[in-house]
Design a protein around this motif. Sequence first.
Motif, PDB file in Angstrom:
ATOM      1  N   ALA A 145       0.839  -1.201   0.000  1.00  0.00           N
ATOM      2  CA  ALA A 145       0.000   0.000   0.000  1.00  0.00           C
ATOM      3  C   ALA A 145       0.874   1.251   0.000  1.00  0.00           C
ATOM      4  N   ALA A 146       1.937   1.233   0.785  1.00  0.00           N
ATOM      5  CA  ALA A 146       2.829   2.392   0.843  1.00  0.00           C
ATOM      6  C   ALA A 146       3.541   2.580  -0.490  1.00  0.00           C
ATOM      7  N   THR A 147       3.951   1.475  -1.100  1.00  0.00           N
ATOM      8  CA  THR A 147       4.644   1.561  -2.379  1.00  0.00           C
ATOM      9  C   THR A 147       3.702   2.112  -3.440  1.00  0.00           C
ATOM     10  N   ARG A 148       2.494   1.652  -3.446  1.00  0.00           N
ATOM     11  CA  ARG A 148       1.516   2.163  -4.406  1.00  0.00           C
ATOM     12  C   ARG A 148       1.332   3.661  -4.236  1.00  0.00           C
ATOM     13  N   THR A 149       1.166   4.029  -2.997  1.00  0.00           N
ATOM     14  CA  THR A 149       0.946   5.438  -2.727  1.00  0.00           C
ATOM     15  C   THR A 149       2.176   6.247  -3.149  1.00  0.00           C
ATOM     16  N   LEU A 150       3.326   5.789  -2.805  1.00  0.00           N
ATOM     17  CA  LEU A 150       4.566   6.492  -3.116  1.00  0.00           C
ATOM     18  C   LEU A 150       4.794   6.571  -4.622  1.00  0.00           C
ATOM     19  N   LEU A 151       4.586   5.481  -5.295  1.00  0.00           N
ATOM     20  CA  LEU A 151       4.782   5.472  -6.737  1.00  0.00           C
ATOM     21  C   LEU A 151       3.764   6.369  -7.437  1.00  0.00           C
ATOM     22  N   LYS A 152       2.575   6.397  -6.961  1.00  0.00           N
ATOM     23  CA  LYS A 152       1.550   7.244  -7.556  1.00  0.00           C
ATOM     24  C   LYS A 152       1.939   8.718  -7.395  1.00  0.00           C
ATOM     25  N   GLU A 153       2.508   9.011  -6.290  1.00  0.00           N
ATOM     26  CA  GLU A 153       2.872  10.397  -6.035  1.00  0.00           C
ATOM     27  C   GLU A 153       4.137  10.791  -6.814  1.00  0.00           C
ATOM     28  N   GLN A 154       5.082   9.902  -6.911  1.00  0.00           N
ATOM     29  CA  GLN A 154       6.356  10.268  -7.526  1.00  0.00           C
ATOM     30  C   GLN A 154       6.356  10.053  -9.029  1.00  0.00           C
ATOM     31  N   VAL A 155       5.762   9.028  -9.467  1.00  0.00           N
ATOM     32  CA  VAL A 155       5.787   8.728 -10.890  1.00  0.00           C
ATOM     33  C   VAL A 155       4.407   9.080 -11.435  1.00  0.00           C
ATOM     34  N   GLY A 156       4.375   9.737 -12.467  1.00  0.00           N
ATOM     35  CA  GLY A 156       3.096  10.100 -13.023  1.00  0.00           C
ATOM     36  C   GLY A 156       2.903   9.415 -14.364  1.00  0.00           C
ATOM     37  N   GLY A 157       1.762   9.469 -14.868  1.00  0.00           N
ATOM     38  CA  GLY A 157       1.468   9.029 -16.210  1.00  0.00           C
ATOM     39  C   GLY A 157       1.177   7.541 -16.313  1.00  0.00           C
ATOM     40  N   GLY A 158       1.190   7.062 -17.592  1.00  0.00           N
ATOM     41  CA  GLY A 158       0.811   5.701 -17.909  1.00  0.00           C
ATOM     42  C   GLY A 158       1.887   4.677 -17.592  1.00  0.00           C
ATOM     43  N   ARG A 159       3.107   5.092 -17.702  1.00  0.00           N
ATOM     44  CA  ARG A 159       4.178   4.162 -17.410  1.00  0.00           C
ATOM     45  C   ARG A 159       4.161   3.796 -15.946  1.00  0.00           C
ATOM     46  N   THR A 160       3.691   4.639 -15.156  1.00  0.00           N
ATOM     47  CA  THR A 160       3.643   4.424 -13.726  1.00  0.00           C
ATOM     48  C   THR A 160       2.774   3.232 -13.390  1.00  0.00           C
ATOM     49  N   GLN A 161       1.692   3.209 -14.058  1.00  0.00           N
ATOM     50  CA  GLN A 161       0.767   2.122 -13.742  1.00  0.00           C
ATOM     51  C   GLN A 161       1.405   0.788 -14.068  1.00  0.00           C
ATOM     52  N   MET A 163       4.613  -0.029 -14.023  1.00  0.00           N
ATOM     53  CA  MET A 163       5.670  -0.283 -13.043  1.00  0.00           C
ATOM     54  C   MET A 163       5.070  -0.697 -11.698  1.00  0.00           C
ATOM     55  N   ILE A 164       4.006  -0.022 -11.397  1.00  0.00           N
ATOM     56  CA  ILE A 164       3.358  -0.332 -10.118  1.00  0.00           C
ATOM     57  C   ILE A 164       2.831  -1.759 -10.149  1.00  0.00           C
ATOM     58  N   ASP A 165       2.201  -2.094 -11.210  1.00  0.00           N
ATOM     59  CA  ASP A 165       1.653  -3.453 -11.317  1.00  0.00           C
ATOM     60  C   ASP A 165       2.768  -4.492 -11.285  1.00  0.00           C
ATOM     61  N   GLU A 166       3.832  -4.207 -11.942  1.00  0.00           N
ATOM     62  CA  GLU A 166       4.969  -5.133 -11.963  1.00  0.00           C
ATOM     63  C   GLU A 166       5.593  -5.257 -10.585  1.00  0.00           C
ATOM     64  N   ALA A 167       5.796  -4.146  -9.883  1.00  0.00           N
ATOM     65  CA  ALA A 167       6.392  -4.163  -8.542  1.00  0.00           C
ATOM     66  C   ALA A 167       5.477  -4.876  -7.559  1.00  0.00           C
ATOM     67  N   ILE A 168       4.193  -4.614  -7.714  1.00  0.00           N
ATOM     68  CA  ILE A 168       3.230  -5.254  -6.808  1.00  0.00           C
ATOM     69  C   ILE A 168       3.232  -6.757  -7.043  1.00  0.00           C
ATOM     70  N   ALA A 169       3.341  -7.213  -8.253  1.00  0.00           N
ATOM     71  CA  ALA A 169       3.345  -8.635  -8.569  1.00  0.00           C
ATOM     72  C   ALA A 169       4.601  -9.299  -8.007  1.00  0.00           C
ATOM     73  N   GLU A 170       5.729  -8.600  -8.027  1.00  0.00           N
ATOM     74  CA  GLU A 170       6.975  -9.183  -7.544  1.00  0.00           C
ATOM     75  C   GLU A 170       7.098  -9.128  -6.032  1.00  0.00           C
ATOM     76  N   LEU A 171       6.467  -8.206  -5.406  1.00  0.00           N
ATOM     77  CA  LEU A 171       6.634  -8.005  -3.971  1.00  0.00           C
ATOM     78  C   LEU A 171       6.296  -9.260  -3.132  1.00  0.00           C
ATOM     79  N   PRO A 172       5.196  -9.885  -3.354  1.00  0.00           N
ATOM     80  CA  PRO A 172       4.905 -11.064  -2.508  1.00  0.00           C
ATOM     81  C   PRO A 172       5.957 -12.147  -2.663  1.00  0.00           C
TER      82      PRO A 172
END
Length: 176
Positions: A145-161, A163-172
């Motif tokens: 949740a913190a990573t999502r929030t942080l990435l949303k705030e720091q990275v903008g645009g379509g590429r962000t989404q 990266m977020i999905d990829e990071a979230i998939a790898e995190l577990p």
Amino acid sequence: MIGTAWAADAHGGGGGLFSDPTFWVAVSFVIFLVLAGKQIVKGLTKLLDDRTALIARTLGEAEKLRNEAQKSRDDAQKNLADSAKLAQEIVAQAKQEAVRLTQHAAEEREALIARREQQAKDRIAQAEAQASREVRNMAVDVALAATRTLLKEQVGGGRTQAMIDEAIAELPRRLH
């Protein structure tokens, strides 16, 4: 009687002592007493001998019965002593068995306590492992949740989404 016969003879009576019937009655009475007395004495002697034999037999039987009673008493005392000894042995065995059963019960109680203690330790270890997994999962969720929030705030645009999905998939995979 005899005195009268001698007196008559002394006074010149005719025939003397042997002609007096009283004399002959007395003589025959004495002879009768002697003969009858022999028979009576024989009868009394036989009666007394029979009585003596009966008493001797009775005494012999009494002695025999006394000996049998003595033997029975001795046997009974021996049996009583044997029974007392057997009872003491039974009591001693019962005491030994009671001690053995007490020791066995104590050993079983100790084993039961050890098993329950081990079960409690196992449950505690399982509860700790479960709590640790839950804490880790919660930490992963918070980190995601913190990573999502942080990435949303720091990275903008379509590429962000992406990266977020990829990071979230790898995190577990990385946290577990």
